[in-house]
Design an enzyme around this catalytic site. Structure first.
Site, PDB file in Angstrom:
ATOM      1  N   HIS A 191      -4.327  12.252  -3.687  1.00 32.85           N
ATOM      2  CA  HIS A 191      -4.398  13.619  -3.396  1.00 32.85           C
ATOM      3  C   HIS A 191      -3.628  14.024  -2.374  1.00 32.85           C
ATOM      4  O   HIS A 191      -3.015  14.990  -2.301  1.00 32.85           O
ATOM      5  CB  HIS A 191      -5.852  14.275  -3.474  1.00 32.85           C
ATOM      6  CG  HIS A 191      -6.485  14.250  -4.852  1.00 32.85           C
ATOM      7  ND1 HIS A 191      -6.902  13.429  -5.688  1.00 32.85           N
ATOM      8  CD2 HIS A 191      -6.751  15.498  -5.449  1.00 32.85           C
ATOM      9  CE1 HIS A 191      -7.329  13.878  -6.896  1.00 32.85           C
ATOM     10  NE2 HIS A 191      -7.253  15.399  -7.037  1.00 32.85           N
ATOM     11  N   LYS A 206     -17.636  12.615 -11.000  1.00 33.02           N
ATOM     12  CA  LYS A 206     -18.883  12.760 -11.015  1.00 33.02           C
ATOM     13  C   LYS A 206     -19.573  13.657  -9.513  1.00 33.02           C
ATOM     14  O   LYS A 206     -18.928  14.020  -8.814  1.00 33.02           O
ATOM     15  CB  LYS A 206     -19.669  11.413 -10.918  1.00 33.02           C
ATOM     16  CG  LYS A 206     -19.702  10.664  -9.727  1.00 33.02           C
ATOM     17  CD  LYS A 206     -20.348   9.347  -9.667  1.00 33.02           C
ATOM     18  CE  LYS A 206     -19.851   8.727  -8.421  1.00 33.02           C
ATOM     19  NZ  LYS A 206     -20.837   8.676  -7.318  1.00 33.02           N
TER      20      LYS A 206
END
Lengths: 282, 193
Positions: B47, B112
């Site tokens: 990222h 999650k």
């Protein structure tokens, strides 16, 4: 009587425990999952636990790690004071065991050499984090835990005020588990250490989650506190996967330690649903 | 894994990326989306690099418009296997990068745990959704992955960007374009304190 133990036995033990931990969810936690599956009232929560049980079975039979985060290698080594270790140095022997298991069994290597540069993986999941204790006797106990980053990130130490008391501790645990939500992969095991000092509380909270899920604390007052905390944690509503439900934790394990008159340290260690710890006595 | 269809609180959708704004705006928190086709993996390190590439105007490892990003760092594939274990990692760690990626066209992220307020706001504004897979079900999820190829940052190992081909990979919608949050709804329903 002094007993000699060759260091290779430690390497072999660490390698074997690391392998077993990655693929075999311990029986006590499996039983707890089955109990929670029955008790959960949320259908989605029930489903999540069912998937975790299937996952554990697949990991065991197909030798696929139960979790992609095969963890940092944590070792608690209790060395009998009448043991003489021969053939090399203990740190090297332990790291060699970790290195071997993570390479041979295709486990993930998750350790950055430098925590803020984050540009070089050590490549073999070493160094392990090792806690030594010298104990009576002539045996060596090796406890291996594969600790994932997700639940480790949801662990904490708080230097509370003595005035906060036990009610403050309960509130701290409830609030902490609530804000952690689905992050640490519930159903979890919560380890709490009340007292000690800054570093001891963290260590003992971590060690508390290694206890068998279904054991009872020998001190009845602490056992009652564990029961109460478990009930409270399961009323947070977090539930399996964080989707909401009544089964947030399989157990809360509490350790209580003497502390300084000015302090009230409380540590919370969270263990995820891949409760991977194995031990052996050499 | 298709058992989840029967217990879904909402509807069940089938989807093949790239996804359009119109498509994901049909999804509501609690719906299940069965993903089939191409998704991309990225976690913390990837990222950081991708965001830098966007800011620098560099060539990106994959087309962001309509993309599904799965937050995962799989275990190495055993010989003869496509991939190792491949469950979701915790999503909030990607929160600092998600707004720019969403503004750049990413339509769905899968991980999650909860997202922060800023991410939820950006998802709403830019018609994208956040979904959860079951944390801890990593061996099971790997069975829904039929192909995997590292396409960028190979040196990052588990953190490299991979193109995955998935078949009926079930994910649950957590944050939808209306600003709903399944985790908040679920927790408040069962909270007894």
């Amino acid at each position: 009587m002094v007993r000699e133990l060759h260091i290779d036995e430690v390497t072999n033990a660490v390698a074997k425990l690391a392998e077993e931990a990655a693929f075999e969810l311990p029986d006590d936690f499996l039983s707890a999952l089955k109990r929670m599956q029955e008790q959960e009232t949320s259908e989605l929560g029930k489903h999540v636990i069912g998937q975790l049980l299937k996952n554990a079975e697949l990991a065991r039979t197909d030798r696929v790690p139960m979790c992609q985060d095969t963890g940092m290698a944590i070792l608690f080594i209790d060395i009998g004071q009448d043991v003489h270790l021969t053939g090399g140095d203990l740190r090297t022997a332990i790291d060699e065991g970790v290195r071997r298991a993570y390479k041979e069994h295709y486990l993930r290597k998750s350790i950055y050499e430098n925590p803020y540069k984050r540009d070089k993986n050590t490549g073999d999941n070493t160094p392990a984090i090792i806690h030594y204790d010298i104990v009576p006797g002539n045996k060596v106990k090796v406890l291996f835990a594969a600790k994932g980053g997700g639940s480790e990130n949801m662990s904490t130490v708080k230097m509370m005020r003595p005035a906060d008391g036990i009610e403050g501790v309960k509130k701290f645990v409830i609030d902490w588990v609530t804000q952690a939500g689905g992050n640490p992969c519930p159903p979890i095991v919560v380890g709490v250490c009340i007292g000690g000092n800054f570093e001891l509380s963290a260590l003992m909270a971590k060690k508390a989650v290694m206890r068998p899920v279904d054991d009872r604390h020998p001190d009845s007052e602490i056992a009652a506190l564990e029961d109460e905390l478990l009930e409270l944690v399961n009323k947070t509503g977090v539930g399996p996967g964080g989707f909401g439900g009544t089964q947030t934790a399989a157990a809360v394990k509490v350790d209580v330690r003497p502390c300084h008159i000015a302090t009230f340290p409380v540590a919370i260690a969270i263990q995820c649903n891949a409760s991977r710890h194995k031990e052996i006595v050499l | 894994m298709s058992a989840i269809i029967q217990i879904a609180m909402g509807k069940t959708f089938k989807a093949t990326p790239p996804l359009t704004a119109a498509k994901v705006s049909e999804y509501r928190a609690g719906d299940v989306v069965m993903l089939t086709g191409t998704i991309y993996t990225a976690r913390d390190a990837a990222h950081k690099l991708i965001v830098k590439m966007i800011e620098d105007g560099g060539e990106l490892p994959f087309e962001l418009e309509g993309a599904v990003i799965y937050y995962v760092g799989p275990t190495p594939a055993r010989p003869g296997r496509v991939i190792g274990s491949a469950g979701p990692t915790t999503s909030y760690r990607m929160d600092p990068y998600t707004p720019l990626l969403t503004e750049s066209g990413v339509r769905m992220t899968v991980g999650k745990g909860s997202r922060g307020d800023e991410v939820r706001k950006v998802l709403k504004e830019h018609m994208a959704v956040y979904c959860a897979a079951i944390g801890g079900a990593a061996a099971l999820i790997s069975q829904q992955i039929t192909a995997a190829e590292v396409i960028a940052f190979d040196e990052l190992g588990a953190e490299a960007v991979r193109r995955l081909t998935v078949e009926e990979f079930p994910v649950v919608v957590v944050n939808d374009v209306e600003g709903n949050d399944l985790f908040e709804q679920g927790m408040s329903e069962y909270r007894r304190l």
